[in-house]
Design a protein around this motif. Structure first.
Motif, PDB file in Angstrom:
ATOM      1  N   GLU A  15    -103.555 -39.100 -18.224  1.00 44.39           N
ATOM      2  CA  GLU A  15    -103.334 -39.873 -17.014  1.00 44.39           C
ATOM      3  C   GLU A  15    -102.485 -39.111 -15.999  1.00 44.39           C
ATOM      4  OE1 GLU A  15    -102.187 -44.428 -15.638  1.00 44.39           O
ATOM      5  OE2 GLU A  15    -101.103 -43.496 -17.282  1.00 44.39           O
ATOM      6  N   GLN A  16    -101.824 -38.040 -16.465  1.00 42.10           N
ATOM      7  CA  GLN A  16    -101.049 -37.226 -15.538  1.00 42.10           C
ATOM      8  C   GLN A  16    -101.931 -36.282 -14.728  1.00 42.10           C
ATOM      9  OE1 GLN A  16     -97.152 -37.306 -18.519  1.00 42.10           O
ATOM     10  NE2 GLN A  16     -97.887 -35.339 -17.791  1.00 42.10           N
ATOM     11  N   THR A  17    -103.237 -36.338 -14.941  1.00 43.14           N
ATOM     12  CA  THR A  17    -104.168 -35.601 -14.094  1.00 43.14           C
ATOM     13  C   THR A  17    -103.988 -36.060 -12.649  1.00 43.14           C
ATOM     14  OG1 THR A  17    -105.800 -35.493 -15.881  1.00 43.14           O
ATOM     15  CG2 THR A  17    -106.610 -35.126 -13.641  1.00 43.14           C
ATOM     16  N   PRO A  18    -103.828 -35.152 -11.705  1.00 41.75           N
ATOM     17  CA  PRO A  18    -103.684 -35.565 -10.304  1.00 41.75           C
ATOM     18  C   PRO A  18    -104.836 -36.480  -9.874  1.00 41.75           C
ATOM     19  CG  PRO A  18    -103.192 -33.235 -10.524  1.00 41.75           C
ATOM     20  CD  PRO A  18    -103.708 -33.688 -11.863  1.00 41.75           C
ATOM     21  N   GLY A  19    -104.476 -37.645  -9.328  1.00 49.55           N
ATOM     22  CA  GLY A  19    -105.485 -38.573  -8.839  1.00 49.55           C
ATOM     23  C   GLY A  19    -105.803 -39.715  -9.773  1.00 49.55           C
ATOM     24  N   ILE A  20    -105.361 -39.643 -11.038  1.00 49.03           N
ATOM     25  CA  ILE A  20    -105.647 -40.718 -11.987  1.00 49.03           C
ATOM     26  C   ILE A  20    -104.471 -41.692 -12.027  1.00 49.03           C
ATOM     27  CG2 ILE A  20    -105.993 -41.342 -14.410  1.00 49.03           C
ATOM     28  CD1 ILE A  20    -107.476 -38.825 -14.864  1.00 49.03           C
ATOM     29  N   SER A  21    -104.768 -42.975 -11.925  1.00 46.66           N
ATOM     30  CA  SER A  21    -103.766 -44.021 -12.121  1.00 46.66           C
ATOM     31  C   SER A  21    -104.498 -45.225 -12.691  1.00 46.66           C
ATOM     32  CB  SER A  21    -103.077 -44.391 -10.799  1.00 46.66           C
ATOM     33  OG  SER A  21    -102.081 -45.371 -11.021  1.00 46.66           O
ATOM     34  N   GLU A  26    -107.663 -51.107 -17.808  1.00 44.46           N
ATOM     35  CA  GLU A  26    -108.378 -49.855 -18.066  1.00 44.46           C
ATOM     36  C   GLU A  26    -107.769 -49.099 -19.236  1.00 44.46           C
ATOM     37  OE1 GLU A  26    -109.985 -48.905 -13.524  1.00 44.46           O
ATOM     38  OE2 GLU A  26    -107.986 -48.243 -14.160  1.00 44.46           O
ATOM     39  N   LYS A  27    -106.429 -49.093 -19.328  1.00 43.57           N
ATOM     40  CA  LYS A  27    -105.785 -48.403 -20.443  1.00 43.57           C
ATOM     41  C   LYS A  27    -106.131 -49.065 -21.773  1.00 43.57           C
ATOM     42  CE  LYS A  27    -102.020 -46.082 -20.032  1.00 43.57           C
ATOM     43  NZ  LYS A  27    -100.716 -45.452 -19.799  1.00 43.57           N
ATOM     44  N   LEU A  28    -106.167 -50.387 -21.774  1.00 44.33           N
ATOM     45  CA  LEU A  28    -106.524 -51.100 -23.002  1.00 44.33           C
ATOM     46  C   LEU A  28    -107.962 -50.808 -23.400  1.00 44.33           C
ATOM     47  CD1 LEU A  28    -105.922 -53.128 -25.243  1.00 44.33           C
ATOM     48  CD2 LEU A  28    -106.524 -54.961 -23.649  1.00 44.33           C
ATOM     49  N   ARG A  29    -108.864 -50.772 -22.431  1.00 45.92           N
ATOM     50  CA  ARG A  29    -110.266 -50.488 -22.735  1.00 45.92           C
ATOM     51  C   ARG A  29    -110.449 -49.087 -23.293  1.00 45.92           C
ATOM     52  NH1 ARG A  29    -113.696 -51.666 -17.553  1.00 45.92           N
ATOM     53  NH2 ARG A  29    -115.419 -51.181 -18.987  1.00 45.92           N
ATOM     54  N   ILE A  30    -109.752 -48.115 -22.723  1.00 51.26           N
ATOM     55  CA  ILE A  30    -109.852 -46.740 -23.223  1.00 51.26           C
ATOM     56  C   ILE A  30    -109.254 -46.645 -24.619  1.00 51.26           C
ATOM     57  CG2 ILE A  30    -109.011 -44.377 -22.900  1.00 51.26           C
ATOM     58  CD1 ILE A  30    -109.328 -44.811 -19.881  1.00 51.26           C
ATOM     59  N   ALA A  31    -108.099 -47.269 -24.834  1.00 48.78           N
ATOM     60  CA  ALA A  31    -107.475 -47.252 -26.158  1.00 48.78           C
ATOM     61  C   ALA A  31    -108.401 -47.855 -27.204  1.00 48.78           C
ATOM     62  CB  ALA A  31    -106.149 -48.012 -26.128  1.00 48.78           C
ATOM     63  N   ILE A 222    -109.013 -33.708 -19.989  1.00 46.60           N
ATOM     64  CA  ILE A 222    -108.276 -34.002 -18.757  1.00 46.60           C
ATOM     65  C   ILE A 222    -106.776 -33.846 -19.008  1.00 46.60           C
ATOM     66  CG2 ILE A 222    -110.069 -35.513 -17.861  1.00 46.60           C
ATOM     67  CD1 ILE A 222    -108.378 -37.917 -18.718  1.00 46.60           C
ATOM     68  N   GLY A 223    -106.028 -33.665 -17.942  1.00 48.16           N
ATOM     69  CA  GLY A 223    -104.583 -33.489 -18.058  1.00 48.16           C
ATOM     70  C   GLY A 223    -104.042 -32.758 -16.849  1.00 48.16           C
ATOM     71  N   LEU A 277    -114.042 -44.520 -16.068  1.00 48.39           N
ATOM     72  CA  LEU A 277    -112.830 -45.289 -15.795  1.00 48.39           C
ATOM     73  C   LEU A 277    -111.756 -44.468 -15.091  1.00 48.39           C
ATOM     74  CD1 LEU A 277    -112.248 -47.678 -18.839  1.00 48.39           C
ATOM     75  CD2 LEU A 277    -113.407 -48.099 -16.687  1.00 48.39           C
ATOM     76  N   THR A 278    -111.683 -43.178 -15.387  1.00 50.71           N
ATOM     77  CA  THR A 278    -110.668 -42.335 -14.756  1.00 50.71           C
ATOM     78  C   THR A 278    -111.106 -41.812 -13.393  1.00 50.71           C
ATOM     79  OG1 THR A 278    -111.502 -40.341 -15.865  1.00 50.71           O
ATOM     80  CG2 THR A 278    -109.732 -41.573 -16.969  1.00 50.71           C
ATOM     81  N   GLY A 279    -112.422 -41.782 -13.158  1.00 45.67           N
ATOM     82  CA  GLY A 279    -112.929 -41.206 -11.919  1.00 45.67           C
ATOM     83  C   GLY A 279    -112.959 -39.697 -11.934  1.00 45.67           C
ATOM     84  N   VAL A 280    -112.707 -39.075 -13.095  1.00 48.08           N
ATOM     85  CA  VAL A 280    -112.771 -37.615 -13.212  1.00 48.08           C
ATOM     86  C   VAL A 280    -114.140 -37.253 -13.785  1.00 48.08           C
ATOM     87  CG1 VAL A 280    -111.783 -35.556 -14.273  1.00 48.08           C
ATOM     88  CG2 VAL A 280    -110.296 -37.436 -13.575  1.00 48.08           C
TER      89      VAL A 280
END
Length: 506
Positions: A15-21, A26-31, A222-223, A277-280
């Motif tokens: 999530e520290q990838t520039p542009g991801i928030s 969304e975090k629960l779904r990814i987890a 990602i990162g 979900l991240t848009g990356v």
């Protein structure tokens, strides 16, 4: 067989990838998705970051997942307290160990860092947390000091240790030597690599050869900066490239000397899910999960794959839940072209096939990629099939605005009969497709399975390439349209697919 544990940090380092928030949902779904594929430890975030971050971690810890849930924590008690508030199972307790970080970032001495680290580790252990003591910038640290911190952490009860290649300075050879030295501490050892030089996966594999029993990774790699070691690349490499008595032949059935709990067949779907979900979005040539990872255009390659996939594919696409594609362009071979025609049910004589092949090659030489629809048109022309389109678009009008519900009116000609319909949607394209579906509802029940749009050129007058995948019964086809107007392109692509489906059914 050596058991390897997987710590996924998509929700923290990723999530520290520039542009991801990411939102809490969304975090629960990814987890949940990561847990479903068998990851052992999920680093859900850094609890000290914000109230929103703590809420996300709390929802993850209360979701009943199988994985151990961890929070990132600095070597300060307030971070541990924030993690405790979220009811996590463990803390990834990160301590800077290089003189560069200690002097310039922390402005402390080695002794102060050591004392603070052990004191915080004891505090976390006293509160029944599992502690993974992690050294930040470990690969640029003095080895004696690094081992001293780890040894004292182990002595107070830290269950795991982790050495981080924070700025990706390792090489595969040095990675092996570095983690081999740390493996002598006889405590579960983790590897955490960054990809600044493109070596994160290679360095992670080298560390496990040297004795590491856990690796940190993110989905799609990602990162921050160039990212982290990619989950999917490491998992498939461990399974495929490190087999017992591996001779790399198609008859080789030797099992891997490393074993993880990750379901390999879910890697592609997980990659796509996280990307969405991240848009990356992934570059097409991304290993294992990229859209071109199992795509073939070269005639020699396509011919080999058709005869035996192992000739040009080290693993089958189905192994990771992916699909094989034959791309039609100037490099295509005649057997790859025939394979595509066969999939469309188009039968040709050798002479007709050669003529279609020459036309596809000619378009390729002009710098164009031949789509499924293009191939159908070329084949129709060569086979002298003059198909009458059952449904033709005569007119489409859109009304949309800031305070207006997007509305579309369309005029279709169906078997020489004019049909007028209107529809509303969440956007102008959606409204237009809704109107078209209403117009054809009497004789066709078409499901839109997939919709994809790309801008081919730059500027506000860019060419828009729309690809749709439609389904009717057990029939599934793709169709495409390229125009400067996204609405017209979307409707034309949709109707092109509908006409082909109706023709195949009838």
């Amino acid at each position: 067989m050596k058991k390897i544990r997987v710590l996924d940090t998509t929700l923290r380092d990723g999530e520290q990838t520039p542009g991801i928030s990411l939102t809490v949902s969304e975090k629960l779904r990814i987890a949940t998705k990561i847990d479903e594929i068998g990851v052992n430890i999920i680093e859900a975030g850094s609890a000290i970051t914000s109230s929103g971050e703590r809420e996300a971690i709390k929802q993850i810890t209360s979701a009943g997942l199988n994985a151990e849930i961890a929070s990132f924590a600095r070597a300060v008690k307030v971070d541990v307290d924030a993690a405790l508030e979220c009811d996590v199972d463990s803390v990834h307790l990160v301590v800077p160990t290089s003189d560069l970080h200690i002097e310039y970032k922390l402005k402390k001495t080695r002794e102060e860092v050591l004392s603070q680290s052990i004191e915080t580790a004891e505090y976390a252990l006293d509160h029944d947390l599992i502690v993974e003591l992690s050294a930040e910038d470990a690969t640029r640290s003095d080895m004696d000091f690094l081992k001293k911190i780890f040894i004292e952490g182990i002595n107070v009860g830290a269950q795991r240790i982790c050495a981080c290649d924070t700025v990706g300075m390792l090489t595969p050879e040095r990675s092996y030597d570095f983690y081999k030295e740390l493996s002598t501490l006889n405590t579960p050892l983790s590897v955490h690599c960054h990809n600044d030089f493109g070596l994160a996966v290679a360095n992670t594999l080298g560390a496990m050869r040297a004795g590491a029993t856990e690796f940190h990774c993110t989905v799609n790699g990602i990162g921050e900066r160039a990212g982290n070691a990619a989950l999917e690349e490491i998992i498939v490499s461990l399974d495929t490239l490190y087999g017992k008595n591996q001779n790399y032949s198609i008859e080789d059935n030797g099992s891997s000397i490393y074993q993880t709990d990750v379901n390999i067949q879910e890697l592609y779907s997980t990659s796509k899910f996280v990307s969405r979900l991240t848009g990356v979005y992934l570059q097409p040539n991304k290993a294992i999960v990229g859209e071109n990872a199992f795509a073939h255009e070269s005639g020699i390659h396509a011919d080999g794959v058709i005869k035996n996939a192992a000739t040009y594919e080290p693993i089958t696409p189905e192994f990771v839940g992916h699909k094989r594609k034959f791309i039609m362009g100037k490099h295509i071979g005649i057997k790859g072209l025939k394979n595509n025609l066969d999939e469309f049910g188009i039968k040709t004589t050798p002479e007709q096939l050669t003529e279609i092949f020459d036309k596809v090659k000619s378009l390729g030489d002009m710098g164009k990629c031949v789509t499924d629809v293009d191939l159908q048109a070329i084949a129709d022309n060569v086979l002298e099939l003059k198909r009458e389109q059952k449904i033709k678009l005569e007119e489409v009008t859109i009304v949309s605005g800031n305070k207006v519900i997007p509305t579309a009116s369309i005029k279709l000609k169906i078997d020489d009969k004019d049909v007028l319909e209107a529809g509303v949607g969440i956007g102008p394209v959606d409204a237009a497709i809704v109107a078209v579906k209403k117009g054809i509802s009497e004789f066709a029940d078409i499901e839109l399975e997939e919709y994809h749009v790309d801008s081919i050129t730059g500027g506000t007058d860019a060419l828009i390439d729309v690809i749709v995948k439609l389904k009717m019964g057990d029939k599934l086809i793709s169709a495409r349209s390229t125009q400067t107007d996204i609405i017209n392109a979307s409707v034309e692509a949709y109707l092109s697919g509908v006409n082909r489906l109706l023709e195949e059914v009838n």
